[in-house]
Design a protein around this motif. Structure first.
Motif, PDB file in Angstrom:
ATOM      1  N   PRO A   4       0.817  -1.212   0.000  1.00  0.00           N
ATOM      2  CA  PRO A   4       0.000   0.000   0.000  1.00  0.00           C
ATOM      3  C   PRO A   4       0.849   1.259   0.000  1.00  0.00           C
ATOM      4  CG  PRO A   4      -0.875  -1.591   1.534  1.00  0.00           C
ATOM      5  CD  PRO A   4       0.425  -2.137   1.061  1.00  0.00           C
ATOM      6  N   ASP A 194      -6.409   3.437 -12.654  1.00  0.00           N
ATOM      7  CA  ASP A 194      -7.252   2.352 -12.200  1.00  0.00           C
ATOM      8  C   ASP A 194      -8.482   2.948 -11.507  1.00  0.00           C
ATOM      9  OD1 ASP A 194      -8.244   0.371 -10.028  1.00  0.00           O
ATOM     10  OD2 ASP A 194      -6.956  -0.856 -11.315  1.00  0.00           O
ATOM     11  N   VAL A 196     -10.792   1.672  -9.693  1.00  0.00           N
ATOM     12  CA  VAL A 196     -11.142   1.140  -8.374  1.00  0.00           C
ATOM     13  C   VAL A 196     -10.206   1.693  -7.301  1.00  0.00           C
ATOM     14  CG1 VAL A 196     -11.398  -0.942  -6.988  1.00  0.00           C
ATOM     15  CG2 VAL A 196     -12.085  -0.961  -9.398  1.00  0.00           C
ATOM     16  N   SER A 197      -8.905   1.551  -7.530  1.00  0.00           N
ATOM     17  CA  SER A 197      -7.932   1.994  -6.519  1.00  0.00           C
ATOM     18  C   SER A 197      -7.538   3.449  -6.665  1.00  0.00           C
ATOM     19  CB  SER A 197      -6.678   1.113  -6.599  1.00  0.00           C
ATOM     20  OG  SER A 197      -6.051   1.266  -7.866  1.00  0.00           O
ATOM     21  N   GLN A 198      -7.923   4.065  -7.797  1.00  0.00           N
ATOM     22  CA  GLN A 198      -7.531   5.449  -8.074  1.00  0.00           C
ATOM     23  C   GLN A 198      -6.007   5.614  -8.004  1.00  0.00           C
ATOM     24  OE1 GLN A 198      -9.757   8.336  -8.950  1.00  0.00           O
ATOM     25  NE2 GLN A 198     -10.593   6.358  -9.611  1.00  0.00           N
ATOM     26  N   THR A 199      -5.326   4.718  -8.716  1.00  0.00           N
ATOM     27  CA  THR A 199      -3.871   4.756  -8.787  1.00  0.00           C
ATOM     28  C   THR A 199      -3.428   4.732 -10.245  1.00  0.00           C
ATOM     29  OG1 THR A 199      -3.756   2.345  -8.628  1.00  0.00           O
ATOM     30  CG2 THR A 199      -3.546   3.610  -6.566  1.00  0.00           C
TER      31      THR A 199
END
Length: 226
Positions: A4, A194, A196-199
């Protein structure tokens, strides 16, 4: 996948090789030499694999001899045609035979050139899948090689960092395995966020002189000023 993200601009990174490829033969033949073992370094242009191509070389010599005979026939028929001893059709047939012979020579020359596989870059052998005197099948991997001279950093950062992170951005990298810190820089950003993860993926480059570093090592990256 990296652990993370630390919201204080400190993030886990992994070192990867810019280029990694499986070396295979384009022709089937017995392996004559396979000089590099796992972990050994090589330079661009050095032979990685040499095949026993005595049969292909003999076929090349035969094709060259036949092409030479076809050329002599063309010259002879052209002289005879000038003397009206043969017709133009005979000249054309001889020329066609010469073209076929030259094509066969070119094909066999290309085949013989494939008997030695040279390194496309400086690097190291990460896996050896064959041994000398074994039979190499066309397309079957013999070696896996990696470019250790151009290592990249792979990391996943919050998409909100796109507000300030740019190619050329300096990166300070502390590598766990060697306990040293290196200066690197961002070379490119991922093509998508992404949802979902906002990455987003970020790729950095390390200096070539960091020769002690290897693909698979990991550490922490920080961005000075952020």
């Amino acid at each position: 996948m990296p652990p993370p993200i630390d919201t204080n601009s400190r993030i886990r990174v992994q070192l990867v090789s810019r280029d990694e490829l499986d070396v295979s033969s384009e022709i089937s033949a017995k392996i004559a030499t396979l000089p590099f073992r796992e972990g050994e370094a090589f330079h661009r242009g050095q032979p990685l694999v040499s095949l026993d191509c005595a049969l292909y070389t003999a076929q090349l010599h035969k094709a060259q001899a036949e092409a030479g005979a076809a050329l002599d026939l063309v010259k002879t028929n052209q002289r005879l045609a000038e003397l009206h001893s043969i017709g133009e059709l005979d000249v054309q047939q001889a020329q066609a035979k010469l073209k076929a012979g030259n094509a066969e020579v070119a094909y066999m020359e290309a085949t013989v050139r494939k008997c030695v596989i040279s390194a496309p870059f400086d690097g190291r052998v990460s896996k050896r899948s064959a041994s000398p005197q074994q039979y190499a099948e066309a397309g079957k991997p013999l070696l896996t090689i990696i470019d250790t001279g151009h290592l990249e950093l792979r990391m996943i950062v919050p998409s909100r960092w796109l507000a300030w992170i740019r190619p050329g951005q300096p990166i300070q990298v502390q590598v766990d395995e060697v306990g040293k810190t290196y200066m690197a820089h961002v070379v490119r950003l991922g093509a998508r966020v992404d949802p979902v993860s906002q990455t987003v993926d970020v790729i950095g480059a390390l200096p070539p002189e960091a020769s002690e570093l290897l693909p698979g090592m990991s550490g922490w990256a920080t961005f000075p000023g952020h």
